[in-house]
Design a protein around this motif. Structure first.
Motif, short mmCIF file in Angstrom:
data_model
loop_
_atom_site.label_atom_id
_atom_site.label_comp_id
_atom_site.label_asym_id
_atom_site.label_seq_id
_atom_site.Cartn_x
_atom_site.Cartn_y
_atom_site.Cartn_z
N PRO A 18 0.71 -1.27 0.01
CA PRO A 18 -0.02 0.10 0.20
C PRO A 18 1.06 1.07 0.04
O PRO A 18 1.87 1.37 0.73
CB PRO A 18 -0.74 -0.15 1.41
CG PRO A 18 0.17 -1.05 2.26
CD PRO A 18 0.69 -1.85 1.45
N VAL A 19 0.48 2.33 -0.65
CA VAL A 19 1.28 3.57 -0.69
C VAL A 19 0.31 4.52 -0.43
O VAL A 19 -0.78 5.04 -1.09
CB VAL A 19 1.66 3.72 -2.22
CG1 VAL A 19 2.39 5.12 -2.42
CG2 VAL A 19 2.88 2.70 -2.74
N PRO A 20 0.66 5.26 0.48
CA PRO A 20 -0.29 6.50 1.03
C PRO A 20 -0.17 7.59 -0.12
O PRO A 20 1.02 7.95 -0.50
CB PRO A 20 0.41 6.84 2.36
CG PRO A 20 1.06 5.61 2.76
CD PRO A 20 1.59 4.88 1.68
N GLY A 105 -11.32 -1.57 -4.87
CA GLY A 105 -11.75 -2.58 -4.12
C GLY A 105 -10.69 -4.04 -4.27
O GLY A 105 -9.47 -3.85 -4.25
N ALA A 106 -11.42 -5.19 -4.50
CA ALA A 106 -10.71 -6.32 -4.51
C ALA A 106 -11.02 -7.07 -5.79
O ALA A 106 -11.05 -8.13 -6.02
CB ALA A 106 -11.10 -7.13 -3.42
N SER A 189 -7.49 -1.83 -3.52
CA SER A 189 -7.26 -1.67 -2.24
C SER A 189 -6.52 -2.56 -1.58
O SER A 189 -7.05 -3.69 -1.35
CB SER A 189 -8.38 -0.79 -1.57
OG SER A 189 -8.25 -0.96 -0.26
N LYS A 190 -5.39 -2.27 -0.78
CA LYS A 190 -4.89 -3.31 0.03
C LYS A 190 -5.87 -4.00 1.01
O LYS A 190 -5.94 -5.11 1.43
CB LYS A 190 -3.48 -3.04 0.67
CG LYS A 190 -3.13 -3.98 1.40
CD LYS A 190 -2.34 -5.28 0.99
CE LYS A 190 -1.32 -5.92 1.93
NZ LYS A 190 -1.64 -6.41 3.08
N LYS A 191 -6.31 -2.80 1.75
CA LYS A 191 -7.34 -3.32 2.81
C LYS A 191 -8.62 -3.81 2.23
O LYS A 191 -9.08 -5.05 2.97
CB LYS A 191 -7.86 -1.99 3.58
CG LYS A 191 -8.74 -2.27 4.74
CD LYS A 191 -9.18 -1.05 5.36
CE LYS A 191 -10.11 -1.43 6.68
NZ LYS A 191 -10.92 -2.37 6.38
N PHE A 230 1.90 -1.87 -6.30
CA PHE A 230 1.89 -0.85 -5.64
C PHE A 230 0.32 -0.43 -5.43
O PHE A 230 0.10 -0.12 -6.88
CB PHE A 230 2.90 0.33 -5.79
CG PHE A 230 4.08 -0.35 -5.57
CD1 PHE A 230 4.82 -0.16 -4.28
CD2 PHE A 230 4.99 -0.84 -6.47
CE1 PHE A 230 6.26 -0.33 -4.07
CE2 PHE A 230 6.26 -1.08 -6.18
CZ PHE A 230 6.88 -0.86 -4.96
N CYS A 231 -0.36 -0.39 -4.60
CA CYS A 231 -1.75 0.03 -4.64
C CYS A 231 -2.32 0.92 -3.59
O CYS A 231 -1.53 1.30 -2.66
CB CYS A 231 -2.61 -1.20 -4.71
SG CYS A 231 -2.33 -2.29 -3.27
N ASN A 232 -3.55 1.41 -3.64
CA ASN A 232 -4.11 2.01 -2.64
C ASN A 232 -4.00 1.32 -1.35
O ASN A 232 -4.23 0.09 -1.32
CB ASN A 232 -5.64 2.38 -2.99
CG ASN A 232 -5.78 3.16 -4.10
OD1 ASN A 232 -4.91 3.47 -5.00
ND2 ASN A 232 -7.00 3.87 -4.23
N PRO A 233 -3.95 2.35 -0.08
CA PRO A 233 -3.98 1.42 1.11
C PRO A 233 -5.24 0.62 1.44
O PRO A 233 -6.40 1.00 0.65
CB PRO A 233 -3.78 2.79 1.96
CG PRO A 233 -3.37 3.75 1.38
CD PRO A 233 -3.83 3.55 -0.05
#
Length: 233
Positions: A18-20, A105-106, A189-191, A230-233
Motif C-alpha cells: 500500500p502506498v499512502p 476494491g478487490a 485497495s490493499k485493505k 503498489f496500490c491504494n492502502p
C-alpha cells in the motif's frame, strides 16, 4: 478458505504494497497544454516521477534509480517507466502504471490491462532478451500528449547510453530484474483485498483477482523476474 493461516491468500497479499497518497490520485497523466518539467500534481505519472526523483523526501518505492526514462506512448512501449541501477544492488525495473475512475476494491477488472502489458513485455526482461524496441534516440525526445510535453529522460544518461546500461545490467546474473505494477483510483485497495480474503466464501471477482495475479506472478517467476504491486492502502 483463503484467509486461513498460511493459506493461499498470502501468495497475493504478499505481493501488494500500500502506498499512502495513491488513493488521492485523480488522473493517470493529468492534462498538459505546454512543455513541463514533470506531470501535474494529482496525476499517477506525476506521483511516480516525484517519488523516484533523486531529490525526493518521501520514497514509497524505495531509492531512486541511477537512470530512469518514460517509455509511455507508441507501439514500441514496454512499460510506462523503465529504471536501471548499476551501483550497489544492480537492477532493471519495468513500471507499468494504471489509473481508473471508481472506488478501489478487490476485483480483477481494473488489473487486466496493466497486467497484460506487463506479461507481454516480459521477454525484454529476460537476461538474454532482445534489445529494447524503438528508435535508438527515443529517450532523447519528449513525451507528447494533447499539446503537452515532458522530457522522456528523467534521470541519468541519454538514450543510447541508457540502452547500453539497460542491456549490461539486465545480462548480469547477479542483478535483479523486476516488474512493478503501480495502480490507483478505482483499481485495487490493499485493505479491501485483505478483507475480501477473510470471507469464508469469496466473491467471484475476488477469485478472478487471485487467479489473475497468480498468473502474472508465475509468468514473472518463470524467467526469474520479481513482481511487486503498489496500490491504494
Amino acid at each position: 478458505q483463503f484467509g486461513r493461516p498460511g493459506g493461499a491468500a498470502s501468495l497475493v497479499t504478499g505481493l501488494l504494497t500500500p502506498v499512502p497518497g495513491l488513493q488521492e490520485i485523480t488522473s493517470e497523466k493529468g492534462t498538459l497544454s505546454e512543455s513541463a518539467s514533470t506531470w501535474p500534481e494529482g496525476s499517477l505519472f506525476g506521483l511516480i516521477d516525484r517519488a523516484l526523483a533523486t531529490t525526493a523526501v518521501d520514497r514509497p518505492f524505495g531509492e531512486p534509480f541511477a537512470a530512469l526514462v518514460c517509455d509511455d506512448i507508441g507501439n514500441t512501449e514496454v512499460a510506462d517507466f523503465i529504471g536501471v541501477d548499476d551501483r550497489g544492488n544492480q537492477r532493471v525495473v519495468f513500471i507499468p502504471a494504471k489509473w481508473k475512475t471508481g472506488t478501489a476494491g478487490a476485483g480483477a477488472s481494473g488489473l487486466y490491462d496493466v497486467s497484460g502489458q506487463a506479461l507481454k513485455n516480459l521477454a525484454y526482461l529476460k537476461a538474454d532478451g532482445q534489445a529494447l524496441p524503438g528508435a535508438k534516440t527515443r529517450y532523447d525526445k519528449p513525451w507528447k500528449l494533447s499539446g503537452g510535453e515532458v522530457p522522456r529522460k528523467r534521470i541519468g544518461p541519454g538514450s543510447q547510453a541508457f540502452r547500453a546500461l539497460f542491456e549490461k545490467v539486465r545480462g548480469n546474473p547477479a542483478a535483479s530484474r523486476e516488474v512493478w505494477l503501480v495502480v490507483s483510483g478505482g483499481i485495487l485497495s490493499k485493505k479491501a483485498v485483505d478483507d475480501a480474503f477473510e470471507n469464508a466464501n469469496p466473491a467471484s471477482h475476488v477469485l478472478q483477482l487471485f487467479h489473475l495475479v497468480l498468473s502474472l506472478y508465475a509468468g514473472c517467476q518463470s524467467i526469474g523476474v520479481e513482481l511487486k504491486i503498489f496500490c491504494n492502502p
